[in-house]
Design a protein around this motif. Structure first.
Motif, short mmCIF file in Angstrom:
data_model
loop_
_atom_site.label_atom_id
_atom_site.label_comp_id
_atom_site.label_asym_id
_atom_site.label_seq_id
_atom_site.Cartn_x
_atom_site.Cartn_y
_atom_site.Cartn_z
N PRO A 176 11.27 1.81 69.16
CA PRO A 176 10.21 0.86 69.51
C PRO A 176 8.82 1.35 69.13
O PRO A 176 7.98 0.55 68.70
CB PRO A 176 10.37 0.74 71.03
CG PRO A 176 11.80 1.02 71.29
CD PRO A 176 12.17 2.09 70.29
N ALA A 177 8.56 2.65 69.28
CA ALA A 177 7.25 3.18 68.92
C ALA A 177 6.97 2.99 67.43
O ALA A 177 5.83 2.73 67.03
CB ALA A 177 7.16 4.66 69.28
N ALA A 178 8.01 3.08 66.59
CA ALA A 178 7.83 2.87 65.15
C ALA A 178 7.42 1.43 64.86
O ALA A 178 6.56 1.17 64.01
CB ALA A 178 9.11 3.22 64.41
N SER A 183 3.05 7.37 72.29
CA SER A 183 3.01 5.96 71.93
C SER A 183 2.19 5.23 72.99
O SER A 183 1.45 5.85 73.76
CB SER A 183 4.43 5.39 71.83
OG SER A 183 4.42 4.07 71.35
N VAL A 184 2.34 3.93 73.05
CA VAL A 184 1.57 3.14 74.01
C VAL A 184 2.43 2.90 75.25
O VAL A 184 3.66 2.87 75.18
CB VAL A 184 1.15 1.79 73.41
CG1 VAL A 184 0.23 2.00 72.22
CG2 VAL A 184 2.37 0.97 72.98
N PRO A 185 1.81 2.75 76.41
CA PRO A 185 2.60 2.50 77.63
C PRO A 185 3.23 1.11 77.62
O PRO A 185 2.83 0.24 76.84
CB PRO A 185 1.56 2.63 78.75
CG PRO A 185 0.25 2.35 78.09
CD PRO A 185 0.37 2.85 76.69
N VAL A 186 4.20 0.93 78.50
CA VAL A 186 4.83 -0.39 78.64
C VAL A 186 4.12 -1.19 79.72
O VAL A 186 3.54 -0.64 80.66
CB VAL A 186 6.33 -0.29 78.98
CG1 VAL A 186 7.11 0.33 77.86
CG2 VAL A 186 6.54 0.45 80.29
N GLU A 187 4.18 -2.49 79.57
CA GLU A 187 3.73 -3.42 80.60
C GLU A 187 4.95 -4.12 81.16
O GLU A 187 5.86 -4.51 80.42
CB GLU A 187 2.75 -4.45 80.02
CG GLU A 187 1.52 -3.85 79.38
CD GLU A 187 0.67 -4.90 78.67
OE1 GLU A 187 0.90 -6.10 78.92
OE2 GLU A 187 -0.17 -4.51 77.85
N ASP A 188 4.98 -4.31 82.48
CA ASP A 188 6.09 -5.00 83.12
C ASP A 188 5.85 -6.50 83.12
O ASP A 188 4.75 -6.96 83.47
CB ASP A 188 6.24 -4.52 84.56
CG ASP A 188 6.61 -3.06 84.63
OD1 ASP A 188 7.82 -2.77 84.62
OD2 ASP A 188 5.70 -2.22 84.70
N GLU A 234 7.68 8.82 61.79
CA GLU A 234 8.66 9.79 61.29
C GLU A 234 8.55 11.11 62.06
O GLU A 234 9.56 11.77 62.34
CB GLU A 234 8.45 10.03 59.80
CG GLU A 234 9.52 10.90 59.19
CD GLU A 234 9.43 10.99 57.68
OE1 GLU A 234 9.89 12.00 57.13
OE2 GLU A 234 8.89 10.05 57.04
N LYS A 235 7.32 11.50 62.43
CA LYS A 235 7.15 12.72 63.21
C LYS A 235 7.93 12.64 64.52
O LYS A 235 8.46 13.64 65.00
CB LYS A 235 5.67 12.96 63.50
CG LYS A 235 4.84 13.37 62.30
CD LYS A 235 3.38 13.54 62.70
CE LYS A 235 2.51 13.87 61.50
NZ LYS A 235 1.08 13.96 61.89
N ARG A 236 7.97 11.45 65.12
CA ARG A 236 8.67 11.32 66.41
C ARG A 236 10.15 11.64 66.27
O ARG A 236 10.76 12.18 67.19
CB ARG A 236 8.49 9.91 66.96
CG ARG A 236 7.06 9.58 67.36
CD ARG A 236 6.97 8.29 68.14
NE ARG A 236 5.59 7.87 68.29
CZ ARG A 236 4.99 7.00 67.47
NH1 ARG A 236 5.68 6.45 66.49
NH2 ARG A 236 3.72 6.68 67.66
N PHE A 237 10.73 11.28 65.14
CA PHE A 237 12.14 11.58 64.93
C PHE A 237 12.35 13.05 64.56
O PHE A 237 13.36 13.65 64.93
CB PHE A 237 12.71 10.68 63.84
CG PHE A 237 12.96 9.27 64.29
CD1 PHE A 237 14.14 8.91 64.89
CD2 PHE A 237 11.99 8.29 64.11
CE1 PHE A 237 14.37 7.60 65.31
CE2 PHE A 237 12.20 6.98 64.53
CZ PHE A 237 13.40 6.64 65.13
N ARG A 282 13.61 3.40 58.43
CA ARG A 282 12.78 3.00 57.30
C ARG A 282 13.33 1.73 56.65
O ARG A 282 12.59 0.79 56.31
CB ARG A 282 12.70 4.12 56.27
CG ARG A 282 11.82 3.79 55.07
CD ARG A 282 11.78 4.92 54.06
NE ARG A 282 11.21 6.12 54.65
CZ ARG A 282 11.86 7.26 54.82
NH1 ARG A 282 13.13 7.35 54.45
NH2 ARG A 282 11.25 8.29 55.35
N LEU A 283 14.64 1.67 56.46
CA LEU A 283 15.25 0.50 55.85
C LEU A 283 15.05 -0.75 56.72
O LEU A 283 14.82 -1.85 56.20
CB LEU A 283 16.74 0.75 55.61
CG LEU A 283 17.09 1.79 54.54
CD1 LEU A 283 18.58 2.08 54.55
CD2 LEU A 283 16.64 1.33 53.16
#
Length: 604
Positions: free
Chosen positions: A401-403, A350-355, A20-23, A593-594
């Motif tokens: 995606p981070a959520a 958040s976490v990094p992406v992997e290709d 929620e903080k990210r938003f 959230r929903l």
């Protein structure tokens, strides 16, 4: 059916979760600045909890909120003299409205172009004289019209055509107007025309003629120098987007032929001597400076990740909006400072992406994977499908995606055929088998995710918004055994009804994708419509839709929901009073959230 009411807000005495903080964390866009008053800037921020326009006087540091509407405002333009801010006034997100303007220092809004009725916007270019505007309009009745509007005079019509078109740019001295048009009927590949303000044609450039392949062109901007007739454009002559300089009076074309893989775009440095190059390749991007005199190409240092926008300032510095999947966006400068640093809570990373590269039926497919730190599979996995379809997921920060990652899911984003950034052939591949081609690529990545041990095949979520929502509903019907839950936001659900009700520019795009209208190619529309397969859907379905959405209109969503209801399928629907998404932070949080709760209920 369950009608969601969003009553599950977190208790106020509990600490706000990271997702929620990210938003809620303050966000700003890359500031636009006035060509003849570079200390005056315009940007978008969610500082009040709703995305609105803000004026920023760099000389004093003062920032002022320009717009204040219940459903937010993001479409705004600063006049070249810095005197006025133009903003588009629609009704609750329906994208149908008029341009208004307000003095930079503040004051009453006024109708910017009296005499022009409400419409969908089709581009805007403002003159340096402070009184001239070139205004693009789109309506169901007229198709596209482009007008020259001068203060104190009735607007004059410059251009009219049934097919889609738009304003490209107005030259520095106001004597030339560049437009993009699709008179040839291919809304994916524009041609260019340069006109005088009186409507006479100066030059035409059309790469869709004379070859076996249709190639697109785009306007990137006139040289910012009085009397300069050079127009920077983008072309696809070598199978990807690249810039060239076209002198619209002499006809000379200067092909830059930059030795860079992937797509390349550009904009002028303020003195017209160089180009700021934006290079995108395999979901990441970088900036370079190209000297038009020497041909020297110099990389501009930026961190690994994605540059979402950049502009060269009069002092030679470059400001850019940067982020990565792990790090939230910031507006930075090559001077080494952060340009805008809004007060308030900081967004958690958040976490990094992997290709991941997967062999698919049409070639190698690029997917971006995120998973909880230290987690091992098989994991519940979310396939978060991007919209567009002419768009692509990148190594950039995304709160949605981070959520999911915060809640223990792996997230996979697929740059399916139709995505940009992998060459023109990849983007154009989805014609005539719309939706089905993209789902073939998603299925190939799904197979990799399961066989690699990353994804739990019994806990797979298919989700997306807009075109991603469309692919979600189509995938649930055509691949009913593959998915445990489907979550579709503002989707196309009934393709024929969507075509009937959507804005005119999207009708043109659909005719291009399908090869005709629903009357001309009914079999293609039927094969590509989620409604055709609704009775085969087995997974629980969650749908959210804006009741004022002109892109994925509400009537066609209701048609799909009625079919779910008729067979007693497990589903929930959330309708909200906005258009194609919401600009209100609380509303965005409620919707996420929903979605999270729906998945939890049905996956356990």
């Amino acid at each position: 059916m369950t009608e969601s009411n969003g009553s599950a807000a977190p208790e106020r005495n509990k600490e706000m979760p990271d997702w929620e903080k990210r938003f809620r964390a303050p966000r700003v866009s890359l500031p636009d600045w006035a060509l003849d008053a570079p200390d005056r800037s315009l940007f978008v921020s969610n500082a009040t909890g709703t995305y609105e326009l803000y004026a920023w006087d760099r000389s004093t540091g003062e920032q002022r909120q320009v717009t204040n509407r219940a459903n937010g405002t993001t479409d705004g333009v600063l006049s070249p003299d810095g005197a006025h801010i133009w903003w588009f006034d629609d009704k609750d997100g329906d994208e149908f409205g008029v341009w208004r303007r307000q003095p930079f220092e503040g004051g009453e809004d006024e109708l910017a172009t009296p005499g022009l009725d409400p419409s969908y916007p089709a581009g805007l270019a403002l003159g340096r004289d402070g009184r001239t505007a070139v205004v693009g309009r789109s309506t169901d009745e007229d198709g596209t019209t482009i007008h020259v509007a001068r203060l104190g005079e009735p607007p004059s019509e410059l251009y009219r055509h049934r097919e889609s078109a738009g304003v490209g740019d107005l030259s520095h001295d106001g004597s030339l107007i560049a437009i993009e048009h699709t008179e040839h009927g291919d809304a994916m590949h524009s041609a260019l025309r340069v006109l005088r303000p009186d409507g006479t044609t100066v030059a035409d450039l059309d790469d869709t003629k004379g070859g076996t392949e249709e190639l697109g062109l785009e306007v990137l901007g006139f040289a910012p120098v009085d009397g300069d007739t050079r127009l920077l454009i983008g072309h696809q002559r070598r199978g990807r987007w690249e810039p060239l300089v076209w002198d619209v009076v002499t006809g000379a074309q200067t092909d830059l032929a930059l030795d860079l893989p992937g797509d390349v775009s550009a904009e002028w440095y303020p003195d017209g001597s160089a180009l700021l190059i934006a290079h995108s390749f395999e979901a990441r991007s970088e900036l370079l400076r190209y000297d038009l005199t020497t041909g020297a190409l110099e990389r501009i240092p930026t961190p690994p990740g994605t540059v979402s926008g950049a502009t060269a300032r009069p002092d030679g510095t470059v400001e850019y909006l940067w982020s990565s999947a792990a790090e939230p966006p910031t507006v930075r400068s090559t001077s080494g400072r952060v340009v805008l640093d809004p007060p308030g809570m900081r967004s958690p990373g958040s976490v990094p992406v992997e290709d991941v590269w997967v062999e698919g039926p049409g070639g190698r497919i690029h997917a971006l994977v995120q998973k909880p730190a230290g987690a091992t599979g098989p994991l519940p996995t979310v396939f978060d499908i991007h919209g567009g379809p002419t768009w692509h997921d990148s190594d950039s920060f995304a709160a949605g995606p981070a959520a999911w990652v915060d809640h223990g899911y792996a997230v996979i984003r697929v740059n399916y055929r139709g995505s940009t950034g992998y060459g023109r052939a990849w983007t154009d591949a989805l014609k005539h088998r719309v939706g089905l081609i993209e789902l073939e690529d998603i299925a190939a990545v799904r197979e990799w995710a399961v066989t690699s041990g990353l994804a739990d095949p019994s806990r797979l979520v298919l989700t997306g918004g807009s075109w991603g929502g469309y692919l979600t509903l189509l995938g649930l019907g055509t691949q009913p055994e593959a998915w445990a839950v489907g979550i579709a936001a503002v989707p196309v659900a009934d393709y024929v009804t969507a075509y009937e009700d959507e804005m005119e520019a999207l009708k043109a795009m659909d005719r291009t994708l399908m090869g005709g209208t629903p009357e001309e190619v009914p079999d293609r529309f039927e094969a590509s419509s989620p409604l055709t397969y609704v009775d085969q859907v087995k997974a629980p379905v969650y749908i959210s839709a804006g009741v004022n959405d002109p892109r994925c209109p509400i009537r066609q969503v209701e048609n799909y929901v009625e079919r779910l209801e008729a067979r007693g399928a497990v589903h929930e629907v959330y309708r909200y009073d906005a258009g194609h998404g919401s600009l209100v932070v609380d509303e965005r949080i409620k919707q996420v959230r929903l979605e999270l709760e729906f998945a939890q209920r049905h996956l356990g």
